[in-house]
Design a protein around this motif. Structure first.
Motif, PDB file in Angstrom:
ATOM      1  N   GLY A 174       0.791  -1.226   0.000  1.00 22.99           N
ATOM      2  CA  GLY A 174       0.000   0.000   0.000  1.00 22.99           C
ATOM      3  C   GLY A 174       0.815   1.263   0.000  1.00 22.99           C
ATOM      4  N   THR A 175       2.088   1.185  -0.447  1.00 26.00           N
ATOM      5  CA  THR A 175       2.914   2.387  -0.521  1.00 26.00           C
ATOM      6  C   THR A 175       2.283   3.386  -1.479  1.00 26.00           C
ATOM      7  N   ASP A 176       2.097   4.582  -0.991  1.00 21.38           N
ATOM      8  CA  ASP A 176       1.388   5.600  -1.771  1.00 21.38           C
ATOM      9  C   ASP A 176       2.147   5.918  -3.052  1.00 21.38           C
ATOM     10  N   ALA A 177       1.406   5.928  -4.186  1.00 20.49           N
ATOM     11  CA  ALA A 177       2.023   6.245  -5.480  1.00 20.49           C
ATOM     12  C   ALA A 177       2.174   7.741  -5.681  1.00 20.49           C
ATOM     13  N   ARG A 178       1.640   8.531  -4.776  1.00 15.79           N
ATOM     14  CA  ARG A 178       1.753   9.989  -4.824  1.00 15.79           C
ATOM     15  C   ARG A 178       1.160  10.577  -6.114  1.00 15.79           C
ATOM     16  N   VAL A 179       0.028  10.055  -6.493  1.00 12.65           N
ATOM     17  CA  VAL A 179      -0.751  10.632  -7.589  1.00 12.65           C
ATOM     18  C   VAL A 179      -2.163  10.870  -7.062  1.00 12.65           C
ATOM     19  N   ALA A 180      -2.922  11.658  -7.803  1.00  6.67           N
ATOM     20  CA  ALA A 180      -4.270  12.015  -7.355  1.00  6.67           C
ATOM     21  C   ALA A 180      -5.149  10.774  -7.246  1.00  6.67           C
ATOM     22  N   HIS A 181      -6.127  10.858  -6.359  1.00  6.60           N
ATOM     23  CA  HIS A 181      -7.048   9.745  -6.183  1.00  6.60           C
ATOM     24  C   HIS A 181      -7.878   9.543  -7.452  1.00  6.60           C
ATOM     25  N   THR A 182      -8.442   8.355  -7.575  1.00  7.25           N
ATOM     26  CA  THR A 182      -9.187   8.026  -8.788  1.00  7.25           C
ATOM     27  C   THR A 182     -10.387   7.163  -8.438  1.00  7.25           C
ATOM     28  N   ASP A 183     -11.357   7.121  -9.325  1.00  5.86           N
ATOM     29  CA  ASP A 183     -12.500   6.227  -9.171  1.00  5.86           C
ATOM     30  C   ASP A 183     -12.145   4.866  -9.759  1.00  5.86           C
ATOM     31  N   VAL A 184     -12.781   3.825  -9.253  1.00  3.54           N
ATOM     32  CA  VAL A 184     -12.547   2.475  -9.763  1.00  3.54           C
ATOM     33  C   VAL A 184     -13.883   1.838 -10.090  1.00  3.54           C
ATOM     34  N   LEU A 185     -13.924   1.137 -11.220  1.00  2.64           N
ATOM     35  CA  LEU A 185     -15.140   0.487 -11.703  1.00  2.64           C
ATOM     36  C   LEU A 185     -14.795  -0.950 -12.068  1.00  2.64           C
ATOM     37  N   LEU A 186     -15.484  -1.911 -11.455  1.00  3.66           N
ATOM     38  CA  LEU A 186     -15.332  -3.318 -11.793  1.00  3.66           C
ATOM     39  C   LEU A 186     -16.494  -3.732 -12.675  1.00  3.66           C
ATOM     40  N   VAL A 187     -16.183  -4.321 -13.826  1.00  4.44           N
ATOM     41  CA  VAL A 187     -17.200  -4.686 -14.804  1.00  4.44           C
ATOM     42  C   VAL A 187     -16.953  -6.110 -15.262  1.00  4.44           C
ATOM     43  N   ASP A 188     -17.994  -6.904 -15.306  1.00  4.90           N
ATOM     44  CA  ASP A 188     -17.922  -8.239 -15.905  1.00  4.90           C
ATOM     45  C   ASP A 188     -18.107  -8.074 -17.410  1.00  4.90           C
ATOM     46  N   GLY A 189     -17.025  -8.251 -18.179  1.00  5.90           N
ATOM     47  CA  GLY A 189     -17.066  -7.947 -19.609  1.00  5.90           C
ATOM     48  C   GLY A 189     -18.126  -8.717 -20.361  1.00  5.90           C
ATOM     49  N   SER A 190     -18.165 -10.053 -20.203  1.00  7.95           N
ATOM     50  CA  SER A 190     -19.147 -10.851 -20.933  1.00  7.95           C
ATOM     51  C   SER A 190     -20.560 -10.548 -20.446  1.00  7.95           C
ATOM     52  N   GLY A 191     -20.720 -10.299 -19.129  1.00 12.12           N
ATOM     53  CA  GLY A 191     -22.050  -9.974 -18.623  1.00 12.12           C
ATOM     54  C   GLY A 191     -22.547  -8.642 -19.149  1.00 12.12           C
ATOM     55  N   LEU A 192     -21.655  -7.637 -19.198  1.00  9.46           N
ATOM     56  CA  LEU A 192     -22.049  -6.333 -19.737  1.00  9.46           C
ATOM     57  C   LEU A 192     -22.408  -6.447 -21.209  1.00  9.46           C
ATOM     58  N   ASP A 193     -21.657  -7.242 -21.955  1.00 10.77           N
ATOM     59  CA  ASP A 193     -21.946  -7.427 -23.374  1.00 10.77           C
ATOM     60  C   ASP A 193     -23.307  -8.095 -23.564  1.00 10.77           C
ATOM     61  N   ALA A 194     -23.621  -9.102 -22.732  1.00 12.35           N
ATOM     62  CA  ALA A 194     -24.900  -9.792 -22.859  1.00 12.35           C
ATOM     63  C   ALA A 194     -26.067  -8.878 -22.514  1.00 12.35           C
TER      64      ALA A 194
END
Length: 902
Positions: A589-609
């Motif tokens: 968990g060493t800080d990368a010293r960049v701005a915070h960001t949003d994260v999105l987890l997506v099931d690729g095949s499920g989203l396609d269906a």
């Protein structure tokens, strides 16, 4: 030059002057009436938008921290004094919009105990509030209101909402004690308190109940072993005495803006006033207001709509100006012999113009005044349009005299011939016009414009481009007709040869320009409307890339299976979204010293269906589709800003991000500007393929669920989502202490409908409909003028040909052959101008305000071709009908006998 003589001439040429009067009336009616309608629609849209927001969204609230009352005034007296002072210090535009206002003084919530609470083992904190006017807003159900007469050593009297009291086993007469509780629940500085009465609000929507925390609801405990929080009403005198004894209090002053008090024409001033209040607020107060958010959104829509209306109005008014010129030219051409005879009898060069001016003064001002008056009858607030009405009246009045001055006084000449090679003067004018139109278009794209203002460059560019296109069409279309005429000369029959020959020699410069202007305006409205509609579809698909989306906190994994069993559901997929996550260099968990960001987890095949079953045009990136579990970092799609930061830090091949307490390694596999389910202004995000996550002791759980199906029951989806959240809270690996909020269900159809309804969409729709219908009608009228301009010459030719044996069927065929090229060229050129103008103007119109920030893309519409063909057929039929009616009125035999110039 007597008035009687002018009146007799107006009566003699009544049809021509009636046409000029009608055109004048329409011009002044549009100038005075359309702004009223636009203002009316804007007001209605603003009220609808503000009314759709929670009423508390229109509150301007000043609050203090928990403070002690000043010694020089009582708590309530000081609050009332500052209440009036804060209102007086508001900017005038904000103060005038305030319709309701309240203030209250609260003591912080403290622990209360008593037999009735102990009977149900309830832990309760009670806040005390004094609110002027509360007795008028509530109806006593039991007991009495707290007495304003203060009696020492008597218990504090408090009134509670009947529903709140019922939930906590309290009633009128309940004996309680209030004080501060330590960690073990022991009270200190306890004071006796009694519930004097129970009340019910007369109107729950009354803003007096909206103070926070609310009087009408119980605030649920956020976790186990934590208290319920309620607020009760106390007398002002009692609160004053308690404050004098050292109790801290909090002040709140609220001012509610009325939806009908905010003028849509002064939104900028209102927003500036709210900003001024934020900057100049007293240092000891916190100002809270949210009304500027819907006001800014509505102002952006109104500005974009007014800018578009300026373009449409320029096209319509330019078309009307052209029709007035045609009407004046047609009138003077019919009276050419009169003006020539007037000069031959010794009249001055301006004698005919003076005669025409006297006649115009009898007709045009009256028609202009009537049009202006009719415009004032339309609903809506007026704009300062009187100078424009006067200017239009003066110009139309001068149109006929100026046309009279242009009448040639020499011998008769052939006016149905045009030279393939124009004169040097005309060529210079036309080339200059083309260069001016191109230069204006380039300047407009480079300079941009201020939305909501009538920019002279903006309103002139469409007219210049239409005129330039008409000039090019005038120069181009005689050449193919000349070739067709030569080919027709070698065939049998005279209809094709004569028709193409006459069509190639027609002098139709001004009529063609007017038709192109009118049809171009109608086509522009149709193309832009189609582009906005398609962009709204894309915006809805970005917000809900399925038939419905269920958003919550966390769902149990089996919620997907439960949803799949509902009627109509065809596919379900999971999505996880977290905001403001920290990027790390390693798994520790060493800080990368960049701005915070949003994260999105997506099931690729499920989203396609789901997208496929929902018929959503959503190409799922191959990075998400092809990802599979394996060694190494996860392939991720990131925003350009995140990609740049990771590249600078040397982490584009390996970085870590935390998802629900687990840290996952990823690499940058692709970059995208945006992605569905993310807000349009999201500039920092990381998208990971859910199906490729490595196995861990705990697995992520979805925060949203995408559903495809038809039909879908939104209430059933909501119930299933709430049950899924409850199962996760109850049966999850880590049992949650917090009560989950209820889920929200959004369907793509509802989102699409919301984008097209409300706001300033009424103004936009009015512009599209008015421009399309007005352009089409004026285009047909211009074609009628074109036909009438050459009707006399055609009548003479047809009279001679009929005497030579031309049949009625051949006459109709000759008429079709002669008019078809003119109608086709004018309609097609106008349609081409209308299709090109949106490509040029779209970037500066700001129409993304109507599409939730999604850029409006104007593209070729196949339906436009069908519409142009249909319009061309209607225009040709209309032209033939006008010609037939005119020939029947003139009687071809009399045309032949009267001679060349009659």
């Amino acid at each position: 030059m007597s008035v009687g003589a002018a009146v007799r001439r107006v009566r003699a040429y009544g049809g021509q002057f009636l046409l000029l009067a009608v055109l004048t009336l329409v011009v002044t009616l549009l100038i005075s009436g359309v702004p009223r309608l636009v203002n009316r629609l804007a007001e209605q849209g603003l009220r609808a938008q503000l009314s759709s927001e929670p009423a508390a969204r229109r509150d301007i609230s000043y609050t203090t921290g928990v403070v002690a009352a000043t010694s020089r005034n009582t708590a309530m007296g000081g609050a009332a004094e500052r209440f009036d002072r804060l209102a007086a210090e508001m900017p005038p535009q904000v103060r005038s919009a305030v319709t309701e206002r309240w203030y209250n003084v609260d003591s912080p919530a403290a622990r209360v105990v008593g037999p009735d609470l102990a009977a149900r083992n309830l832990l309760v904190d009670l806040g005390l509030r004094a609110v002027p006017g509360i007795q008028d807003a509530g109806t006593l159900v039991e007991g009495a209101w707290p007495s304003e007469t203060y009696i020492p050593d008597r218990p504090i009297e408090v009134a509670l909402d009947v529903d709140v009291a019922g939930r906590l086993n309290l009633r009128a007469g309940s004996q309680l004690r209030i004080g501060n509780a330590d960690d073990k629940g022991k009270l200190s500085d306890a004071a006796p308190l009694v519930v004097s009465g129970l009340f019910r609000p007369v109107d729950r929507a009354n803003g007096i109940w909206d103070g926070l925390p609310q009087l009408l609801r119980v605030i649920e405990p956020p976790g186990d072993a934590q208290p319920f929080v309620i607020v009760g009403v106390v007398a002002q005198s009692a609160l004053n005495k308690r404050v004098a004894a050292g109790w801290p209090v909090q002040y709140n002053w609220r001012y509610r803006l009325g939806a009908d008090r905010i003028d849509a024409r002064e939104l900028d001033q209102m927003i500036d006033g709210l900003q001024t209040m934020q900057r100049t607020r007293p240092q000891d107060l916190t100002l809270t207001q949210g009304v500027d958010v819907p006001l800014r959104a509505f102002a952006a829509q109104v500005d974009a709509a007014r800018t578009l209306l300026a373009v449409i109005a320029a096209g319509v008014l330019a078309t009307l100006a052209g029709l007035i010129v045609l009407a004046a030219s047609l009138a003077t051409r019919r009276r050419r012999s009169e003006f020539v005879l007037l000069r031959a009898r010794g009249g001055a060069a301006t004698a005919g113009a003076r005669r025409s001016l006297a006649e115009s003064l009898l007709v045009v001002p009256v028609a202009a005044a009537l049009g202006w008056w009719l415009g004032t009858l339309l609903p809506g607030e007026p704009d300062p349009t009187t100078p424009y009405v006067i200017a239009a009246t003066v110009l139309v009045t001068l149109a006929l005299p100026l046309a009279t001055l242009a009448v040639p006084v020499g011998a008769a000449a052939r006016r149905d011939l045009i030279r393939v090679r124009p004169s040097a003067r005309r060529l210079t004018v036309e080339v200059s016009l083309l260069l001016l139109a191109g230069l204006a278009a380039v300047l407009l794209r480079r300079r941009g414009l201020t939305l909501g203002e009538v920019d002279p460059l903006l309103v002139s560019v469409p007219v210049l481009l239409a005129v330039a296109a008409a000039v090019l069409a005038l120069r181009a279309y005689p050449w193919p007709l000349l070739l067709v005429s030569r080919l027709a000369a070698r065939t049998r029959g005279s209809v094709a040869f004569l028709g193409t020959a006459r069509a190639g020699r027609s002098a139709v410069a001004t009529p063609l320009v007017v038709v192109v202007l009118a049809i171009g305006t109608a086509a522009f409205c149709a193309v832009v409307a189609a582009g906005v509609d398609a962009s709204r579809e894309r915006a809805a698909e970005q917000i809900v890339p399925a038939d419905a989306v269920i958003r919550g906190e966390r769902f149990a994994p089996d919620t997907i299976d439960e949803l799949g069993r509902l009627p109509g559901v065809r596919a379900v997929t999971r999505v996880l979204y977290q905001s403001d996550e920290r990027l790390a260099v390693d798994e520790i968990g060493t800080d990368a010293r960049v701005a915070h960001t949003d994260v999105l987890l997506v099931d690729g095949s499920g989203l396609d269906a789901v997208a496929r079953e929902s018929e959503v045009d959503l190409p799922v990136p191959p990075t998400l589709l092809a990802a599979r579990p394996g060694a190494g970092p996860l392939p991720a799609i990131v925003s350009p800003a995140v990609a740049t930061d990771l590249a600078k830090a040397g982490l584009d091949d390996s970085a870590f991000i935390s998802v629900q307490g687990q840290r996952y390694e990823f690499r940058v596999a692709d970059t995208q500007e945006g992605f569905p389910l993310l807000s349009g202004n999201a500039s920092r995000f990381v998208i990971l393929p859910w199906q490729a996550l490595p196995e861990r002791t705990t697995t992520p759980v979805p925060t949203s669920l995408l559903v495809a199906g038809d039909p879908l029951d939104a209430e059933a989806l909501r119930v299933a989502g709430d049950q899924g959240q409850e199962r996760y809270q109850r049966d999850g690996a880590v049992t949650g202490r917090d009560r989950p909020f209820g889920v929200t269900v959004d369907t793509r159809a509802d989102v699409r409908r919301e984008l097209g309804d409300g706001g300033a969409n009424g103004v936009l729709a009015f512009g599209f409909v008015a421009g399309a219908v007005g352009g089409t009608v004026l285009g047909l009228l211009a074609i009628a003028f074109t036909v009438l301009a050459g009707a006399r010459a055609r009548g003479q030719v047809l009279s001679r040909l009929r005497t030579l044996g031309l049949s009625r069927r051949q006459w109709r065929g000759l008429l079709l052959v002669e008019l078809t090229p003119l109608v086709a060229v004018s309609v097609l050129t106008g349609a081409l101008v209308g299709a090109v103008l949106p490509l040029l103007l779209n970037p500066v119109l700001g129409l993304s305000a109507f599409t939730s920030g999604v850029p409006v893309q104007v593209a070729f519409e196949p339906s436009l071709v069908a519409a142009v063909l249909a319009l061309g057929a209607v225009a040709l039929g209309f032209a033939v009908a006008v010609e037939a009616l005119n020939n029947r009125r003139l009687r071809l035999g009399e045309v032949l006998r009267l001679g060349e110039e009659s």
